[in-house]
Design an enzyme around this catalytic site. Structure first.
Site, PDB file in Angstrom:
ATOM      1  N   GLY A 290       0.837  -1.185   0.000  1.00 45.19           N
ATOM      2  CA  GLY A 290       0.000   0.000   0.000  1.00 45.19           C
ATOM      3  C   GLY A 290       0.876   1.240   0.000  1.00 45.19           C
ATOM      4  O   GLY A 290       1.970   1.240   0.574  1.00 45.19           O
TER       5      GLY A 290
ATOM      6  N   HIS B 238      -1.791  -5.862   3.398  1.00 41.76           N
ATOM      7  CA  HIS B 238      -0.567  -6.293   2.733  1.00 41.76           C
ATOM      8  C   HIS B 238       0.559  -6.311   3.768  1.00 41.76           C
ATOM      9  O   HIS B 238       0.416  -5.767   4.871  1.00 41.76           O
ATOM     10  CB  HIS B 238      -0.230  -5.368   1.565  1.00 41.76           C
ATOM     11  CG  HIS B 238      -1.229  -5.441   0.454  1.00 41.76           C
ATOM     12  ND1 HIS B 238      -1.553  -6.621  -0.180  1.00 41.76           N
ATOM     13  CD2 HIS B 238      -1.991  -4.481  -0.142  1.00 41.76           C
ATOM     14  CE1 HIS B 238      -2.465  -6.397  -1.108  1.00 41.76           C
ATOM     15  NE2 HIS B 238      -2.750  -5.110  -1.107  1.00 41.76           N
ATOM     16  N   SER B 239       1.691  -6.894   3.386  1.00 40.58           N
ATOM     17  CA  SER B 239       2.762  -7.021   4.368  1.00 40.58           C
ATOM     18  C   SER B 239       3.235  -5.656   4.848  1.00 40.58           C
ATOM     19  O   SER B 239       3.618  -5.506   6.013  1.00 40.58           O
ATOM     20  CB  SER B 239       3.934  -7.817   3.782  1.00 40.58           C
ATOM     21  OG  SER B 239       4.467  -7.172   2.646  1.00 40.58           O
ATOM     22  N   GLU B 240       3.229  -4.642   3.971  1.00 42.69           N
ATOM     23  CA  GLU B 240       3.634  -3.290   4.368  1.00 42.69           C
ATOM     24  C   GLU B 240       2.787  -2.257   3.632  1.00 42.69           C
ATOM     25  O   GLU B 240       2.402  -2.451   2.471  1.00 42.69           O
ATOM     26  CB  GLU B 240       5.113  -3.021   4.026  1.00 42.69           C
ATOM     27  CG  GLU B 240       6.091  -4.029   4.557  1.00 42.69           C
ATOM     28  CD  GLU B 240       6.541  -3.753   5.969  1.00 42.69           C
ATOM     29  OE1 GLU B 240       6.144  -2.714   6.538  1.00 42.69           O
ATOM     30  OE2 GLU B 240       7.312  -4.576   6.495  1.00 42.69           O
ATOM     31  N   THR B 241       2.526  -1.146   4.317  1.00 39.84           N
ATOM     32  CA  THR B 241       1.947   0.036   3.692  1.00 39.84           C
ATOM     33  C   THR B 241       2.852   1.215   4.022  1.00 39.84           C
ATOM     34  O   THR B 241       3.223   1.406   5.180  1.00 39.84           O
ATOM     35  CB  THR B 241       0.521   0.302   4.190  1.00 39.84           C
ATOM     36  OG1 THR B 241      -0.331  -0.778   3.761  1.00 39.84           O
ATOM     37  CG2 THR B 241      -0.025   1.609   3.627  1.00 39.84           C
TER      38      THR B 241
END
Length: 275
Positions: free
Chosen positions: A20, A44-47
């Protein structure tokens, strides 16, 4: 406020690592809880959240990264995704400087065709004994293990590419081990099965205690993988394939205490954040 989902370290949609990206208006950082909730909503894994750096002579934007559970100290694929979003949404190409809370100023360079290079601090490892319970949690015995210093990961070297590809770790045990050892996650790696191919090494990354059972493509992990494989293979320029289900290719170039990570990105979703 616009929000994007970008697949990083790939040139095709539904591959690489989705991140993101939220480009914030100028002003103060939003509440930390709100940013974590946005990250959890996207799941998601990271934003990445990027804030214009008004009056900062050293940086153009400030950047922070959140998993669905916690704030991260460094994230390569979400930084690449942010540079990509700045090009597609704002028309910004060339060099962009991001100030980070834990790793100083991070520089990206985006070319006209969309390729992005990240300039990150290298994280050379220090060999350490295999932690108690790691072999059982991974279900394979590592050849060696390396602590990556400030990056906070453990690098586990496996005998061959097949061992990395077929790995089926016990995630609950891995989560308990990473909490006990106070590390972010486990990088597993091995040499490529074929000499002279598209890539020289393979990897996977697991951080279940951080809300990331397996990360599809982990840019920050390559700040440790690059110096390890460059020393082992005697080459400063390499390519690593992260062999998750989605896969992703990361090109690495070691420059002293810095690592350049190069990849492509594809926007798969643009939207409006209403809260």
């Amino acid at each position: 406020m616009r929000i994007h989902v970008v697949d990083a370290f790939t040139d095709r949609p539904f591959a690489g690592n989705p991140a993101g990206v939220c480009l914030l208006p100028a002003g103060e950082w939003p509440d930390d809880t709100w940013m974590r909730q946005v990250a959890a909503e996207l799941n998601h894994s990271e934003t990445a959240f990027a804030l214009p750096s008004a009056g900062d002579a050293e940086a153009d934007w400030a950047i922070r990264w959140f998993t669905p559970v916690v704030e991260a100290t460094l994230c390569g694929h979400a930084t690449l995704a942010t540079a990509h979003a700045l090009r597609t949404e704002r028309g910004i190409v060339g060099t962009v400087r991001f100030s980070s809370r834990h790793h100083g100023v991070l520089v990206t360079h985006t070319d006209e065709s969309g390729g992005v290079t990240l300039d990150f601090p290298a994280a050379p490892g220090t060999e350490v004994p295999v932690p108690k319970g790691l072999s059982e949690a991974l279900t394979v015995e590592p050849e060696s293990t390396w602590h990556t210093g400030p990056l906070g990961d453990l690098l586990a070297v496996l005998p061959d590419e097949a061992a990395v590809r077929t790995l089926a770790p016990r995630l609950e045990e891995l989560a308990a081990l990473t909490l006990r050892e106070d590390i972010r996650g486990i990088i597993v790696t091995a040499p490529a099965a074929q000499d002279g191919g598209e890539y020289e090494f393979v990897s996977r990354f697991f951080a279940p205690a951080r809300g990331i059972p397996e990360d599809p493509v982990t840019g920050s992990a390559h700040t440790a993988l690059a110096p390890y494989w460059s020393a082992r293979l005697g080459r400063d320029r390499l390519a690593g394939l992260q062999v998750s289900a989605r896969t992703g290719l990361v090109r690495t170039a070691l420059h002293g205490d810095r690592v350049h990570l190069t990849g492509s990105a594809v926007t798969v979703l643009d939207g409006t954040l209403h809260v």
